[in-house]
Design an enzyme around this catalytic site. Structure first.
Site, short mmCIF file in Angstrom:
data_model
loop_
_atom_site.label_atom_id
_atom_site.label_comp_id
_atom_site.label_asym_id
_atom_site.label_seq_id
_atom_site.Cartn_x
_atom_site.Cartn_y
_atom_site.Cartn_z
N ASP A 53 -19.17 -3.25 -12.99
CA ASP A 53 -18.45 -2.60 -11.89
C ASP A 53 -17.49 -3.60 -11.24
O ASP A 53 -17.84 -4.77 -11.03
CB ASP A 53 -19.44 -2.06 -10.85
CG ASP A 53 -18.79 -1.04 -9.93
OD1 ASP A 53 -19.14 0.16 -10.02
OD2 ASP A 53 -17.91 -1.43 -9.12
N ILE A 54 -16.29 -3.13 -10.94
CA ILE A 54 -15.25 -4.01 -10.38
C ILE A 54 -15.58 -4.40 -8.94
O ILE A 54 -15.08 -5.41 -8.43
CB ILE A 54 -13.87 -3.30 -10.48
CG1 ILE A 54 -12.73 -4.29 -10.49
CG2 ILE A 54 -13.70 -2.25 -9.41
CD1 ILE A 54 -11.40 -3.69 -10.92
N ASN A 79 -23.86 9.39 -8.49
CA ASN A 79 -23.29 10.08 -7.34
C ASN A 79 -22.58 11.33 -7.84
O ASN A 79 -21.74 11.25 -8.74
CB ASN A 79 -22.29 9.18 -6.60
CG ASN A 79 -22.96 7.98 -5.96
OD1 ASN A 79 -24.06 8.10 -5.42
ND2 ASN A 79 -22.32 6.82 -6.01
N GLY A 115 -20.39 10.53 -2.28
CA GLY A 115 -19.48 9.39 -2.38
C GLY A 115 -18.92 9.17 -3.78
O GLY A 115 -18.46 8.08 -4.10
N GLN A 116 -18.95 10.22 -4.63
CA GLN A 116 -18.36 10.06 -5.97
C GLN A 116 -16.86 9.85 -5.82
O GLN A 116 -16.17 10.63 -5.15
CB GLN A 116 -18.64 11.30 -6.84
CG GLN A 116 -18.14 11.12 -8.27
CD GLN A 116 -18.44 12.33 -9.17
OE1 GLN A 116 -18.98 13.33 -8.72
NE2 GLN A 116 -18.06 12.21 -10.43
N HIS A 149 -20.91 9.12 -14.48
CA HIS A 149 -21.31 7.74 -14.75
C HIS A 149 -22.62 7.44 -14.04
O HIS A 149 -22.96 8.07 -13.04
CB HIS A 149 -20.22 6.75 -14.30
CG HIS A 149 -19.78 6.94 -12.88
ND1 HIS A 149 -18.87 7.91 -12.51
CD2 HIS A 149 -20.13 6.30 -11.73
CE1 HIS A 149 -18.68 7.85 -11.21
NE2 HIS A 149 -19.44 6.89 -10.70
N HIS A 206 -24.72 4.25 -12.36
CA HIS A 206 -24.72 2.88 -11.88
C HIS A 206 -26.06 2.25 -12.27
O HIS A 206 -27.12 2.86 -12.03
CB HIS A 206 -24.59 2.84 -10.35
CG HIS A 206 -23.34 3.46 -9.83
ND1 HIS A 206 -22.21 2.73 -9.55
CD2 HIS A 206 -23.03 4.75 -9.55
CE1 HIS A 206 -21.27 3.55 -9.09
NE2 HIS A 206 -21.74 4.77 -9.08
P1 AMP Z 1 -18.72 6.37 -7.71
O1 AMP Z 1 -18.30 5.95 -6.33
O2 AMP Z 1 -20.14 6.75 -7.85
O3 AMP Z 1 -17.76 7.45 -8.25
O4 AMP Z 1 -18.54 5.09 -8.61
C1 AMP Z 1 -17.33 4.67 -9.16
C2 AMP Z 1 -17.49 3.21 -9.43
O5 AMP Z 1 -16.48 2.79 -10.33
C3 AMP Z 1 -17.37 2.33 -8.17
O6 AMP Z 1 -18.56 1.57 -8.01
C4 AMP Z 1 -16.15 1.46 -8.46
O7 AMP Z 1 -16.28 0.15 -7.96
C5 AMP Z 1 -16.11 1.50 -9.98
N1 AMP Z 1 -14.79 1.26 -10.54
C6 AMP Z 1 -13.63 1.87 -10.21
N2 AMP Z 1 -12.62 1.40 -10.96
C7 AMP Z 1 -13.15 0.50 -11.80
C8 AMP Z 1 -12.63 -0.34 -12.82
N3 AMP Z 1 -11.33 -0.33 -13.14
N4 AMP Z 1 -13.47 -1.18 -13.47
C9 AMP Z 1 -14.78 -1.21 -13.16
N5 AMP Z 1 -15.35 -0.43 -12.22
C10 AMP Z 1 -14.54 0.40 -11.53
#
Ligand code: AMP
Ligand code: ZN
Length: 111
Positions: free
Chosen positions: A29-30, A85, A91-92, A98, A100
């Site tokens: 995760d970024i 989520n 908070g999606q 996906h 986590h």
């Molecule tokens: P959610 O908030 O459950 O939809 O999770 C989306 C997740 O994707 C968040 O934890 C972000 O930090 C992660 N995310 C978004 N863009 C990227 C990216 N380019 N590379 C890695 N993780 C990302």
């Protein structure tokens, strides 16, 4: 399609890959919310858990079948948390389903 995770799968956006096969991809995760924080996605675009049905839900079992191996790769022998989520109230932010995978420390209670 304007989906950030589909772009990661296509290699149009870089990611720190942890595991990949023909059906799923796991990457760091970024914006990590734990010392170790991976995101696991199916290569098929499914918007959220709310878009699962009897035709496409097998991929979720497949993802969970790979989680022990991915967790081991990440050194999460002492445990981990898997979170999905679904929808705005949860908070999606990325509308490609996906999971986590978080660990690397004793995690606090769920919200
Ligand atoms: P959610 O908030 O459950 O939809 O999770 C989306 C997740 O994707 C968040 O934890 C972000 O930090 C992660 N995310 C978004 N863009 C990227 C990216 N380019 N590379 C890695 N993780 C990302
Ligand atoms: Zn997508």
């Amino acid at each position: 399609m304007d989906c950030i995770f589909c772009k990661i799968i296509a290699g149009e956006i870089p990611s720190k890959k942890i595991y990949e096969d023909d059906r799923i991809l796991a990457f760091h995760d970024i914006e990590p919310q734990a010392p170790t924080h991976a995101v696991i996605i199916p290569k098929e675009h499914i918007e959220s858990a709310n878009a699962l049905n009897s035709d496409n839900a097998e991929i979720v079992a497949y993802i969970f079948s790979k989680i022990p191996e991915i967790a081991k790769t990440l050194g999460l022998e002492k445990g981990y948390r898997v979170v999905n989520n679904c929808g705005p109230d949860a908070g999606q932010t990325v509308f490609h389903i996906h999971f986590h995978l978080m660990g690397g420390d004793v995690l606090g209670k769920m919200a």
